[in-house]
Design a protein around this motif. Structure first.
Motif, PDB file in Angstrom:
ATOM      1  N   GLY A   8       0.806  -1.225   0.000  1.00 35.75           N
ATOM      2  CA  GLY A   8       0.000   0.000   0.000  1.00 35.75           C
ATOM      3  C   GLY A   8       0.833   1.266   0.000  1.00 35.75           C
ATOM      4  N   ASN A  11       5.069   1.586  -5.453  1.00 37.25           N
ATOM      5  CA  ASN A  11       5.015   2.366  -6.701  1.00 37.25           C
ATOM      6  C   ASN A  11       3.587   2.565  -7.220  1.00 37.25           C
ATOM      7  N   ILE A  12       2.798   1.469  -7.262  1.00 34.88           N
ATOM      8  CA  ILE A  12       1.401   1.625  -7.715  1.00 34.88           C
ATOM      9  C   ILE A  12       0.492   1.881  -6.518  1.00 34.88           C
ATOM     10  N   ARG A  32       5.822  -3.659   6.313  1.00 36.11           N
ATOM     11  CA  ARG A  32       6.903  -3.815   7.303  1.00 36.11           C
ATOM     12  C   ARG A  32       7.367  -2.461   7.799  1.00 36.11           C
ATOM     13  N   GLY A  33       6.947  -1.404   7.099  1.00 43.03           N
ATOM     14  CA  GLY A  33       7.345  -0.048   7.511  1.00 43.03           C
ATOM     15  C   GLY A  33       8.785   0.274   7.167  1.00 43.03           C
ATOM     16  N   ARG A  35       9.753   1.692   4.324  1.00 40.79           N
ATOM     17  CA  ARG A  35       9.836   2.967   3.592  1.00 40.79           C
ATOM     18  C   ARG A  35       8.982   4.004   4.285  1.00 40.79           C
ATOM     19  N   ASP A  48       4.976  -8.402   8.766  1.00 42.39           N
ATOM     20  CA  ASP A  48       5.582  -9.015   7.580  1.00 42.39           C
ATOM     21  C   ASP A  48       4.669 -10.159   7.139  1.00 42.39           C
ATOM     22  N   ILE A  71       1.258  -7.807  -3.040  1.00 33.56           N
ATOM     23  CA  ILE A  71       2.584  -8.424  -3.180  1.00 33.56           C
ATOM     24  C   ILE A  71       2.512  -9.954  -3.143  1.00 33.56           C
ATOM     25  N   ALA A  72       1.498 -10.520  -3.819  1.00 34.11           N
ATOM     26  CA  ALA A  72       1.445 -11.981  -3.953  1.00 34.11           C
ATOM     27  C   ALA A  72       2.037 -12.345  -5.310  1.00 34.11           C
ATOM     28  N   TYR A  73       2.988 -13.254  -5.296  1.00 33.02           N
ATOM     29  CA  TYR A  73       3.715 -13.592  -6.535  1.00 33.02           C
ATOM     30  C   TYR A  73       3.664 -15.077  -6.869  1.00 33.02           C
ATOM     31  N   ILE A  95      -3.471  -8.799  -7.142  1.00 33.19           N
ATOM     32  CA  ILE A  95      -2.806  -7.996  -8.168  1.00 33.19           C
ATOM     33  C   ILE A  95      -1.962  -8.934  -9.018  1.00 33.19           C
ATOM     34  N   SER A  96      -2.476  -9.207 -10.211  1.00 34.03           N
ATOM     35  CA  SER A  96      -1.791 -10.098 -11.145  1.00 34.03           C
ATOM     36  C   SER A  96      -0.913  -9.246 -12.065  1.00 34.03           C
ATOM     37  N   THR A 153       3.119   0.155 -15.164  1.00 32.67           N
ATOM     38  CA  THR A 153       2.489   1.243 -14.410  1.00 32.67           C
ATOM     39  C   THR A 153       3.559   1.919 -13.562  1.00 32.67           C
TER      40      THR A 153
HETATM   41  N1  LIG Z   1       4.227  -1.615 -11.839  1.00 33.56           N
HETATM   42  C1  LIG Z   1       3.962  -2.408 -12.827  1.00 33.56           C
HETATM   43  O1  LIG Z   1       4.244  -2.075 -13.985  1.00 33.56           O
HETATM   44  C2  LIG Z   1       3.277  -3.722 -12.605  1.00 33.56           C
HETATM   45  C3  LIG Z   1       2.824  -4.438 -13.717  1.00 33.56           C
HETATM   46  C4  LIG Z   1       2.180  -5.632 -13.504  1.00 33.56           C
HETATM   47  C5  LIG Z   1       1.965  -6.088 -12.231  1.00 33.56           C
HETATM   48  N2  LIG Z   1       2.418  -5.379 -11.163  1.00 33.56           N
HETATM   49  C6  LIG Z   1       2.172  -5.898  -9.793  1.00 33.56           C
HETATM   50  O2  LIG Z   1       1.923  -4.824  -8.903  1.00 33.56           O
HETATM   51  C7  LIG Z   1       2.350  -5.206  -7.609  1.00 33.56           C
HETATM   52  C8  LIG Z   1       3.299  -4.184  -7.054  1.00 33.56           C
HETATM   53  O3  LIG Z   1       2.604  -3.117  -6.452  1.00 33.56           O
HETATM   54  P1  LIG Z   1       3.417  -1.858  -5.889  1.00 33.56           P
HETATM   55  O4  LIG Z   1       4.037  -1.179  -7.059  1.00 33.56           O
HETATM   56  O5  LIG Z   1       2.569  -1.046  -5.036  1.00 33.56           O
HETATM   57  O6  LIG Z   1       4.541  -2.632  -5.037  1.00 33.56           O
HETATM   58  P2  LIG Z   1       5.953  -2.211  -4.520  1.00 33.56           P
HETATM   59  O7  LIG Z   1       6.398  -0.879  -5.032  1.00 33.56           O
HETATM   60  O8  LIG Z   1       6.816  -3.402  -4.690  1.00 33.56           O
HETATM   61  O9  LIG Z   1       5.629  -1.996  -2.958  1.00 33.56           O
HETATM   62  C9  LIG Z   1       5.512  -3.099  -2.093  1.00 33.56           C
HETATM   63  C10 LIG Z   1       4.606  -2.736  -0.901  1.00 33.56           C
HETATM   64  O10 LIG Z   1       4.478  -3.889  -0.076  1.00 33.56           O
HETATM   65  C11 LIG Z   1       5.078  -3.652   1.209  1.00 33.56           C
HETATM   66  N3  LIG Z   1       5.794  -4.893   1.543  1.00 33.56           N
HETATM   67  C12 LIG Z   1       6.871  -5.431   0.886  1.00 33.56           C
HETATM   68  N4  LIG Z   1       7.224  -6.608   1.460  1.00 33.56           N
HETATM   69  C13 LIG Z   1       6.347  -6.804   2.492  1.00 33.56           C
HETATM   70  C14 LIG Z   1       6.196  -7.843   3.447  1.00 33.56           C
HETATM   71  N5  LIG Z   1       6.995  -8.912   3.460  1.00 33.56           N
HETATM   72  N6  LIG Z   1       5.178  -7.751   4.343  1.00 33.56           N
HETATM   73  C15 LIG Z   1       4.345  -6.672   4.339  1.00 33.56           C
HETATM   74  N7  LIG Z   1       4.447  -5.656   3.446  1.00 33.56           N
HETATM   75  C16 LIG Z   1       5.440  -5.719   2.540  1.00 33.56           C
HETATM   76  C17 LIG Z   1       5.986  -2.443   0.998  1.00 33.56           C
HETATM   77  O11 LIG Z   1       6.177  -1.716   2.194  1.00 33.56           O
HETATM   78  P3  LIG Z   1       7.430  -2.081   3.181  1.00 33.56           P
HETATM   79  O12 LIG Z   1       8.648  -2.191   2.308  1.00 33.56           O
HETATM   80  O13 LIG Z   1       7.470  -0.930   4.131  1.00 33.56           O
HETATM   81  O14 LIG Z   1       7.081  -3.372   3.833  1.00 33.56           O
HETATM   82  C18 LIG Z   1       5.158  -1.646  -0.010  1.00 33.56           C
HETATM   83  O15 LIG Z   1       4.080  -1.017   0.643  1.00 33.56           O
HETATM   84  C19 LIG Z   1       3.030  -6.564  -7.765  1.00 33.56           C
HETATM   85  O16 LIG Z   1       2.117  -7.602  -7.441  1.00 33.56           O
HETATM   86  C20 LIG Z   1       3.380  -6.627  -9.243  1.00 33.56           C
HETATM   87  O17 LIG Z   1       3.491  -7.956  -9.731  1.00 33.56           O
HETATM   88  C21 LIG Z   1       3.076  -4.201 -11.333  1.00 33.56           C
END
Ligand SMILES: NC(=O)c1ccc[n+]([C@@H]2O[C@H](COP(=O)([O-])OP(=O)(O)OC[C@H]3O[C@@H](n4cnc5c(N)ncnc54)[C@H](OP(=O)(O)O)[C@@H]3O)[C@@H](O)[C@H]2O)c1
Length: 328
Positions: A8, A11-12, A32-33, A35, A48, A71-73, A95-96, A153
């Motif tokens: 949350g 980047n998106i 996890r806080g 950032r 976490d 963040i499910a992969y 989020i796929s 995105t």
């Molecule tokens: N951007 C694109 O072009 C694109 C395209 C297709 C799909 N996607 C999908 O979009 C999603 C990414 O979204 P986003 O851009 O918002 O992600 P992001 O920039 O990777 O941010 C990750 C978020 O999750 C938190 N986080 C990371 N590890 C964690 C953990 N172990 N436990 C709890 N929280 C955790 C982070 O905060 P903390 O670090 O503080 O924990 C942060 O809020 C992915 O599923 C990706 O496959 C993105």
């Protein structure tokens, strides 16, 4: 509405969090806080997601209208989520990725009915496995899924195929007048979506009864060539780019780590049909053209030099590919 995001502040998801708060949603963020991202009005739950027992204890007794896992992969992540949220949410949003759509596509116009099949990229195959597991949970036990597939995105990342994303290497090369690599002849078609535009479509899907069991992509309607994308990035950096066009097959043969993201995604011409999301969210319209959005992104990097991560390994990798190509 009471909504939980796993993630949350990324980047998106940061833009989506802000849009939810603007709508008056009672938003809870599990992160996890690590950032420091300010989302005024959101309740932050520090945890976490990979520490399942701690998360179960943290969320004990809560119920949500929607839960979104950003963040499910892998299928394992989904099995964990089904276990955590069964009976506790009115909607579970996964989020796929649009990279899950058939590669290469038999037709460039992508709808949500385009088959999911990506022999080139493991990341996309894992997302497909997640979707399949969720569809089973919906069919077998009524687990209330909604699948959202972003395509490229951006907000706090540089959306190019080589030398960008969370790193700044491609911008350093552009500003120093060094060559940058464009896959193919740069004329294949692509779409880049600003996270703030994505958010406009996304919030309308939250809690909407007609989204259950369904999948949606949410993108800009602006179709660009990769040459146009690289030119927009360079002009936002105040320069003219020195582009070197190299076939994706050649790049992938030089650098295995780029194979999936090129052959399984960015080298294929795609045009997204967004009519499905607009049926649910009639006022959804992306309004940030790339040549303006990328200026905002570069301004975000400029605001804190620590964000400008330049990797020597990426410079070396790009130089290696260029040298191999020029020797041909
Ligand atoms: N951007 C694109 O072009 C694109 C395209 C297709 C799909 N996607 C999908 O979009 C999603 C990414 O979204 P986003 O851009 O918002 O992600 P992001 O920039 O990777 O941010 C990750 C978020 O999750 C938190 N986080 C990371 N590890 C964690 C953990 N172990 N436990 C709890 N929280 C955790 C982070 O905060 P903390 O670090 O503080 O924990 C942060 O809020 C992915 O599923 C990706 O496959 C993105």
């Amino acid at each position: 509405m009471k909504v939980l995001f796993i993630g949350g502040t990324g980047n998106i998801s940061r833009s989506v969090s802000l849009a939810c708060i603007e709508r008056g949603i009672d938003l809870h963020l599990l992160t996890r806080g690590t950032r420091h991202v300010d989302i005024p009005g959101a309740q932050v739950v520090q945890g976490d997601i990979y520490r399942q027992d701690d998360v179960r204890a943290l969320l004990e007794g809560s119920r949500w209208d929607s839960v979104v896992d950003w963040i499910a992969y892998t299928e394992e992540d989904i099995i964990r989520d089904i276990g955590l949220f069964r009976g506790k949410t009115g909607q579970f949003v996964f989020i796929s990725s649009a990279s899950a759509y058939q590669k290469p596509p038999v037709h460039p116009l992508i709808t949500e009915s385009t088959p999911l099949c990506n022999p080139f990229w493991e990341y996309s195959r894992n997302k497909i496995a997640c979707e399949e597991r969720l569809n089973r949970a919906y069919r077998d036990e009524g687990f209330p899924i909604t699948i959202v597939r972003p395509s490229l995105t951006y907000d706090t990342v540089i959306p190019v195929a080589i030398g960008g994303w969370t790193e700044y290497t491609v911008i350093e090369r552009i500003t120093k007048g060094q060559p940058i690599i464009v896959h193919g002849d740069g004329s294949s078609l692509w779409t880049v979506t600003h996270a703030e535009d994505f958010a406009k479509g996304f919030v309308g899907l939250l809690g909407h009864p007609q989204t259950i069991g369904e999948a949606f992509h949410i993108t800009s309607d602006e179709t660009l060539t990769w040459n146009q994308i690289y030119w927009a990035v360079a002009q936002a950096a105040g320069r003219e780019p020195h582009l070197v066009h190299i076939s994706s097959d050649f790049i992938a043969a030089c650098e295995e780590s780029l194979r999936g993201s090129l052959l399984g995604d960015k080298s294929c011409s795609v045009i997204f049909d967004n009519s499905k999301v607009r049926r649910i969210v009639p006022d959804f319209k992306a309004t940030i053209p790339f040549h303006l959005g990328i200026k905002r992104t570069l301004a975000w990097f400029d605001a804190d030099p620590a964000r400008k991560i330049v990797r020597k390994e990426t410079h070396e990798m790009m130089d290696r590919i260029l040298q191999a190509y020029l020797k041909e």
